[in-house]
Design a protein around this motif. Sequence first.
Motif, PDB file in Angstrom:
ATOM      1  N   ALA A  17       0.730  -1.428  -0.035  1.00 56.31           N
ATOM      2  CA  ALA A  17       0.019  -0.105  -0.019  1.00 56.31           C
ATOM      3  C   ALA A  17       0.740   1.219   0.074  1.00 56.31           C
ATOM      4  N   MET A  18       1.186   1.844  -1.205  1.00 60.63           N
ATOM      5  CA  MET A  18       1.835   2.983  -1.388  1.00 60.63           C
ATOM      6  C   MET A  18       1.251   3.964  -2.105  1.00 60.63           C
ATOM      7  N   THR A  19       0.317   3.781  -3.027  1.00 63.45           N
ATOM      8  CA  THR A  19      -0.165   4.598  -4.035  1.00 63.45           C
ATOM      9  C   THR A  19      -1.221   5.308  -3.519  1.00 63.45           C
ATOM     10  N   GLU A  20      -1.274   6.520  -3.608  1.00 59.65           N
ATOM     11  CA  GLU A  20      -2.466   7.614  -2.933  1.00 59.65           C
ATOM     12  C   GLU A  20      -3.215   8.324  -3.970  1.00 59.65           C
ATOM     13  N   PRO A  21      -4.399   8.677  -3.888  1.00 65.43           N
ATOM     14  CA  PRO A  21      -4.883   9.771  -4.743  1.00 65.43           C
ATOM     15  C   PRO A  21      -4.199  11.108  -4.771  1.00 65.43           C
ATOM     16  N   ALA A  22      -4.327  12.035  -5.924  1.00 63.67           N
ATOM     17  CA  ALA A  22      -3.591  13.205  -5.728  1.00 63.67           C
ATOM     18  C   ALA A  22      -4.202  13.976  -4.753  1.00 63.67           C
ATOM     19  N   PRO A  23      -3.320  14.819  -3.976  1.00 62.48           N
ATOM     20  CA  PRO A  23      -2.033  15.229  -4.389  1.00 62.48           C
ATOM     21  C   PRO A  23      -1.072  14.077  -3.827  1.00 62.48           C
ATOM     22  N   GLY A  24      -1.398  12.709  -3.421  1.00 63.28           N
ATOM     23  CA  GLY A  24      -0.634  12.101  -2.715  1.00 63.28           C
ATOM     24  C   GLY A  24       0.566  11.417  -3.708  1.00 63.28           C
ATOM     25  N   ALA A  25       1.136  10.205  -3.103  1.00 61.68           N
ATOM     26  CA  ALA A  25       2.116   9.608  -3.513  1.00 61.68           C
ATOM     27  C   ALA A  25       1.546   8.875  -5.007  1.00 61.68           C
ATOM     28  N   GLY A  26       2.317   9.026  -6.058  1.00 63.24           N
ATOM     29  CA  GLY A  26       1.783   8.207  -7.322  1.00 63.24           C
ATOM     30  C   GLY A  26       3.361   8.057  -7.948  1.00 63.24           C
ATOM     31  N   SER A  27       3.261   8.489  -9.167  1.00 66.08           N
ATOM     32  CA  SER A  27       4.764   8.495  -9.801  1.00 66.08           C
ATOM     33  C   SER A  27       5.782   9.064  -9.029  1.00 66.08           C
ATOM     34  N   ASP A  28       5.450  10.053  -8.252  1.00 71.07           N
ATOM     35  CA  ASP A  28       6.413  10.645  -7.259  1.00 71.07           C
ATOM     36  C   ASP A  28       6.152  10.214  -5.871  1.00 71.07           C
ATOM     37  N   PRO A  29       6.976   9.051  -5.423  1.00 73.09           N
ATOM     38  CA  PRO A  29       6.762   8.747  -3.963  1.00 73.09           C
ATOM     39  C   PRO A  29       6.888   9.683  -2.948  1.00 73.09           C
TER      40      PRO A  29
ATOM     41  N   TRP B 112       2.375   2.707  16.989  1.00 73.30           N
ATOM     42  CA  TRP B 112       2.011   3.651  15.803  1.00 73.30           C
ATOM     43  C   TRP B 112       0.846   3.685  15.583  1.00 73.30           C
ATOM     44  N   ARG B 113       0.444   5.066  15.093  1.00 74.00           N
ATOM     45  CA  ARG B 113      -0.934   4.946  14.829  1.00 74.00           C
ATOM     46  C   ARG B 113      -0.818   5.758  13.258  1.00 74.00           C
ATOM     47  N   ILE B 114      -1.643   4.803  12.422  1.00 73.76           N
ATOM     48  CA  ILE B 114      -1.360   5.035  10.942  1.00 73.76           C
ATOM     49  C   ILE B 114      -2.770   5.710  10.471  1.00 73.76           C
ATOM     50  N   ASN B 115      -2.856   7.020   9.497  1.00 75.76           N
ATOM     51  CA  ASN B 115      -3.956   7.278   8.900  1.00 75.76           C
ATOM     52  C   ASN B 115      -3.683   7.689   7.644  1.00 75.76           C
ATOM     53  N   GLY B 116      -4.622   7.432   6.515  1.00 75.72           N
ATOM     54  CA  GLY B 116      -4.363   7.609   5.289  1.00 75.72           C
ATOM     55  C   GLY B 116      -5.504   6.973   4.290  1.00 75.72           C
ATOM     56  N   HIS B 117      -5.058   7.558   3.007  1.00 76.02           N
ATOM     57  CA  HIS B 117      -6.071   6.664   2.010  1.00 76.02           C
ATOM     58  C   HIS B 117      -5.231   6.382   0.832  1.00 76.02           C
ATOM     59  N   LYS B 118      -5.317   5.421   0.453  1.00 68.70           N
ATOM     60  CA  LYS B 118      -4.491   4.681  -0.600  1.00 68.70           C
ATOM     61  C   LYS B 118      -5.424   4.236  -1.719  1.00 68.70           C
ATOM     62  N   TRP B 119      -4.996   3.905  -2.952  1.00 66.60           N
ATOM     63  CA  TRP B 119      -5.773   3.567  -3.950  1.00 66.60           C
ATOM     64  C   TRP B 119      -4.918   2.837  -5.053  1.00 66.60           C
TER      65      TRP B 119
ATOM     66  N   GLY C  37      -4.135 -11.125   3.143  1.00 67.79           N
ATOM     67  CA  GLY C  37      -4.031 -11.510   4.452  1.00 67.79           C
ATOM     68  C   GLY C  37      -3.315 -10.375   5.079  1.00 67.79           C
ATOM     69  N   PHE C  38      -2.470  -9.579   4.763  1.00 68.28           N
ATOM     70  CA  PHE C  38      -1.684  -8.630   5.167  1.00 68.28           C
ATOM     71  C   PHE C  38      -1.407  -7.490   4.513  1.00 68.28           C
ATOM     72  N   PHE C  39      -1.119  -6.468   4.960  1.00 65.90           N
ATOM     73  CA  PHE C  39      -0.770  -5.101   4.108  1.00 65.90           C
ATOM     74  C   PHE C  39       0.663  -4.853   4.349  1.00 65.90           C
ATOM     75  N   ILE C  40       1.447  -4.534   3.593  1.00 65.88           N
ATOM     76  CA  ILE C  40       2.885  -3.535   3.609  1.00 65.88           C
ATOM     77  C   ILE C  40       2.573  -2.130   3.466  1.00 65.88           C
ATOM     78  N   ILE C  41       2.068  -1.375   4.423  1.00 65.97           N
ATOM     79  CA  ILE C  41       1.843   0.160   4.586  1.00 65.97           C
ATOM     80  C   ILE C  41       2.981   1.117   4.443  1.00 65.97           C
ATOM     81  N   MET C  42       2.978   1.882   3.526  1.00 69.29           N
ATOM     82  CA  MET C  42       3.849   3.003   3.377  1.00 69.29           C
ATOM     83  C   MET C  42       3.467   4.346   3.907  1.00 69.29           C
TER      84      MET C  42
END
Length: 402
Positions: free
Chosen positions: A133-145, A159-166, A175-180
Amino acid sequence: MAIDLSYPPEVQRLADRTRGFVRDRVLPIEDAHDGDITAAGGDALRKDLQHAAREAGVFAPHAPTEYGGHGLGMVNRAPIFEEAGYSLFGPTALNIAAPDEGNVHMLAHIADPEQKQQFLAPLARGEVRSAFAMTEPAPGAGSDPSALTTRAVRAEGGWRINGHKWFITGADGAGFFIIMARTSGEPGDRGGATMFLAPAETPGIRVGRHIDTLDRSMLGGHCEVFFDDVLVPDSAVLGAVDRGFEYAQVRLGPARMTHVMRWLGAARRGHDVAVARVAERRGFGSRLGDLGMIQQMIADNEIDIAATRALLTRACWELDLGEPAANATSIAKTYAAEAIFRIIDRSMQMCGGLGVSADLPLARLSREVRPFRIYDGPSEVHRWAIAKRAVSAARRAQQDMK
């Protein structure tokens, strides 16, 4: 210096077994369901095919031997992955489909012993699927991580994580996520990212809609995923804090090359179908394969296949030496993504109306390979990086001459 482009006998034997397994066991299922893996049975099909692959001795060529794999390096993976890719379902059968294959590679290199036991072992054995899970809606991470906006902050016990990926491939049923997530700095900063491992049932992880895309052969879709106050322990950190972008390169370079291997297999199938067709189809007073314009398309396909293999071999050789291989992988990925599409497109053209019909696999192959020019970095971004490195090298050379 001697250059040996042959494969060890055991690798060639594995490639031969893979070829037979994929064509006899896997291709008929793909053809019966037009390459749509969900319609063909989804995870139940995956389990059946992976069981058959184990019995055939071709399962998990990339995984460490201690987890039931063959432990092959990058160069030696190429012929097996290519044979698996001859069917759109072949990579799933061998447990080398994206994103699981890349996640196995990264976990084998970065995870600590406890993480390997909890996450890598079941993934390598095909007991679970995973998502990166790395890619995000604009203006988040895409081609520019570096535009990463998902945030992880220190909390009691972790750690507490908040975000929106797509566009998170395989998210539905993982079964599990690797979250950036960003643990320091601000969006646009080159550093400050950390990877976290989280079981899919962790409170606060929610898989949203499937984003409808051209391709149909990847299990779990390309989904939106929401991380709402996801609390993970310190032991969930993969590697070290704030080094996530660095670790991502451990995964991305090899994963780009294994994409090339798999899609090259698909392109070869398209080419084989077209050549078989024009070798027999008659028109304009001769077989189509004897006509100059058709022969040019056949030759151009052969050239693109050979050139893709050559660039792939060079990049994999650098990766096996432990080098970053950033330029070699960018060159190979960019050329291959475009060449593979050209091969399928010419094959469709050679077959005329049948080429765009469901009577041949070419239309679905075109549907599947077109996104590769965007996935794992658009061609334009790779060209920018290649040019930037060339200009920097020229400037360094000029400075050295002064």
